[in-house]
Scaffold this motif. Sequence first.
Motif, PDB file in Angstrom:
ATOM      1  N   ASN A 129      75.233  44.677 107.691  1.00  0.00           N
ATOM      2  CA  ASN A 129      73.791  44.857 107.547  1.00  0.00           C
ATOM      3  C   ASN A 129      73.466  46.014 106.591  1.00  0.00           C
ATOM      4  N   ASP A 146      66.869  45.676 111.656  1.00  0.00           N
ATOM      5  CA  ASP A 146      67.698  46.878 111.769  1.00  0.00           C
ATOM      6  C   ASP A 146      68.163  47.145 113.198  1.00  0.00           C
ATOM      7  N   TYR A 150      73.285  48.613 112.919  1.00  0.00           N
ATOM      8  CA  TYR A 150      73.180  48.165 111.513  1.00  0.00           C
ATOM      9  C   TYR A 150      74.249  48.747 110.595  1.00  0.00           C
ATOM     10  N   ASN A 158      74.251  39.223 113.475  1.00  0.00           N
ATOM     11  CA  ASN A 158      72.809  39.453 113.655  1.00  0.00           C
ATOM     12  C   ASN A 158      72.069  38.125 113.798  1.00  0.00           C
ATOM     13  N   GLY A 165      65.666  45.269 116.708  1.00  0.00           N
ATOM     14  CA  GLY A 165      65.830  46.574 116.098  1.00  0.00           C
ATOM     15  C   GLY A 165      64.564  47.389 116.245  1.00  0.00           C
ATOM     16  N   THR A 174      65.275  39.192 113.407  1.00  0.00           N
ATOM     17  CA  THR A 174      66.159  38.578 112.418  1.00  0.00           C
ATOM     18  C   THR A 174      65.656  37.198 111.992  1.00  0.00           C
TER      19      THR A 174
END
Lengths: 469, 469
Positions: A129, A146, A150, A158, A165, A174
């Motif tokens: 990521n 994130d 990450y 992810n 995140g 995502t």
Amino acid sequence: MAGTVAYHGDMPAPDSFLHALVAVFPEHQLTQDEERLAEYSVDKGPLEGLVVALPEAVVHAESVEDVQQLMRLASEHRVPVVTRGAGTGVSGGANALPGGVVLSTTRMDRILQLNPEDGTAVVEPGVINADLNTAAAAHGLMYAPDPASYRTSTIGGNIATNAGGLRCAKYGVTRDSVLAVDVVLADGSLIRTGHQTIKGVVGYDLTGLFTGSEGTLGVIVGATVRLRPAPVKVLTLAAWLPDFPTAAAGVLQIGAARVTPAILEIMDRGTMAALDEAHGSTLSARGEAMLLVQTDGFGAAAEMEIIREVLTGLGGILSAPDDAEAEALVELRRHARGDAVETQIRTGEDVAVPKSRLVDYVAELERMAVSHGVQLKVVAHAADGNLHPTFWIATAEASEAMPRLEAALDESIRVALDMGGTISGEHGIGSYKLRWMHWEQSGPVVEIQRQIKQLVDPQEILNPGRAIL
Amino acid sequence: MAGTVAYHGDMPAPDSFLHALVAVFPEHQLTQDEERLAEYSVDKGPLEGLVVALPEAVVHAESVEDVQQLMRLASEHRVPVVTRGAGTGVSGGANALPGGVVLSTTRMDRILQLNPEDGTAVVEPGVINADLNTAAAAHGLMYAPDPASYRTSTIGGNIATNAGGLRCAKYGVTRDSVLAVDVVLADGSLIRTGHQTIKGVVGYDLTGLFTGSEGTLGVIVGATVRLRPAPVKVLTLAAWLPDFPTAAAGVLQIGAARVTPAILEIMDRGTMAALDEAHGSTLSARGEAMLLVQTDGFGAAAEMEIIREVLTGLGGILSAPDDAEAEALVELRRHARGDAVETQIRTGEDVAVPKSRLVDYVAELERMAVSHGVQLKVVAHAADGNLHPTFWIATAEASEAMPRLEAALDESIRVALDMGGTISGEHGIGSYKLRWMHWEQSGPVVEIQRQIKQLVDPQEILNPGRAIL
């Protein structure tokens, strides 16, 4: 709960399968010695109540063809396959299965295209990521999702978990950044879903179906993701409020002022105390609850000004603009999941509740902690009502206290559901949370998912017993 | 193409079914006279090549139970059901089927909850998009998805088609604002998918699966949608550029400056000329291409300043700040789909291409218009590469020119796909676009969708022959 769904991998994989692996994959793509296999045995999720197993082998795929080859062999021999990125999941979705093989995608780590004008990137699943973000930043772009992992987690992982995140409330999860996926199905065939364009509505949303399916429907071997403009400005604030309800009121007032922070974290005294203990800081001396806030983009300054007004009005103690400590705290929060300590048994949860119920829910958690005699700390992505409460007991008292810890946990899930919440805001079901799934989903909804699984994986070799009941 | 998929509704519905309808539904919930049935025969899509039929009856559902009741009867008698909101779709997805019944959800029009602190609303499917926005605005909130039909179309229809709109590049499509749906399945059973919270990742994404499935998997009888803060400020600009490539370059430069406009429309000379003719304006005298731009939120002024600099640097003629004409033009664009005129046969398309290919694609369209001897105008949601080109011929020359129009259309689809595009950015497949679908989707991807359809609708009574091959 790994045995909830019947699968056939609870016996050792047949020798014929292992021989075929050796025949097909060169030595450097195959791990079979026990010491190294152990590294692929579990992810970062809790292990209570789960069967822990060594995989029979790990296949390190270096191409789509490798993945197809492995799936063809696994189909032929009916061996379960657990696809694994960096293994940073926290729900046991990437734990090895007895008699199964682990498919590691970390070596498929090329960014195949980065199209600044289109605002898209085409990546292999093993791209980290943070690496994608670094590459995007060179063009003034960012990949928004994130998760706290990450710095180490992969885009494939992810996508498989539909990771959340800190920036979700502004930029989405995502799923909101995935345009297309290449998927190898259980029989080794390769399909491509979605579109290379920002918008597209042709047929059913198969991209969404594979996203978050935790490796149970197919192996994600490629993805086209959306990039967004990197914010021209980022401002950070730490604020200490007199008590948790006041901090939560601040969250609601910020929303009512039509402000959309990029990050809006709320932490209780227990979380601050834990940070103080780990880092020698004095956070908990300054207030009973802390808000960590970032605004970004062209409106960052105007939004931060309003946030400062709101929180000052509520009696908050605010960090100075450009305060280095505030930035360090956000950075810490961004990539730190509660540190594991030997002296305590901790259970990190992931419920989400409607934002208006944050205060009530935390009050209930505090009540539960007292009534079950366990410790508690709470941190939450406040802007989307996603809480990570942690109950804990001393390891020394485990034999006596474990049932109380489990009872507190179960009650916390029940109460979240009663408030209109969900058992998982962003971590996914994996194997650990299957036991609560029927509290949230009705029989017919469970059944439709079972049938979809059977449709694309009739032999149930793709991460069987995970993600769905 | 309505006959592409075999279904059994091409014979009149059995009398026993019609008798059952009369027995179950009171008179005011049932339409059976031919004149009124005609109103439910087609949506706003093109009719070329499609079978146009009157439904056998229209059932006006007033409750979830009504929908369940109808689906039970339709299952029992194997009668196809076309669910219809306001009938504003433009792909023939809501056209009646011969021997079928239309299920109208427009009377289920209550906003059941509006939760300002949670940023959510719970609605029945017949709620008008604009009405939800009006209700949200009272709390400083908005429902972001804004298809051109927003003044009349229903949230249920918006979800069934995963409707787009002008603000998608900043706020996403309908899917990005849908948290949960209540769905009546073919057998009359009711399920609830998704979560009432902003985030949630429990099991497979069934909410995404039903969203955009155009009434082929179930009937959406309720939804929980996300509301966002209404922007504190909205600024509007109309800009005329010397030619289309320069206008498209402006789009890319705006993106490169990290600006995210709420609206960014590009129109060619043909579109301006058509507007001039319809409204007596003089748009086409001012430049060869026009950009309509809105920025919103706390950064609106800073973003607009950058946009003005970019477009001035490209030789653009810009409207003054707060220019009433610019605002009127955006408003016009927001709710006007090209007016139908008796003297012309027009085909409005909906492809999307990667943003960097906008210029190339429009150049190709112009080439095709010349080579096929048809007229052309183009308008696009430039920020997400979603184009609505219109080819047209004079009605008087139809018998001779129609094949050329069709050939231009087909070629425009082929070229969009060759550029990495999609056949539908936001309008959906319905019945009209089925003929191009196999150009975009592979056999196995088509097959998975067929199997999912068979899973939840084994008798194929839910809008059969639409949305998927």
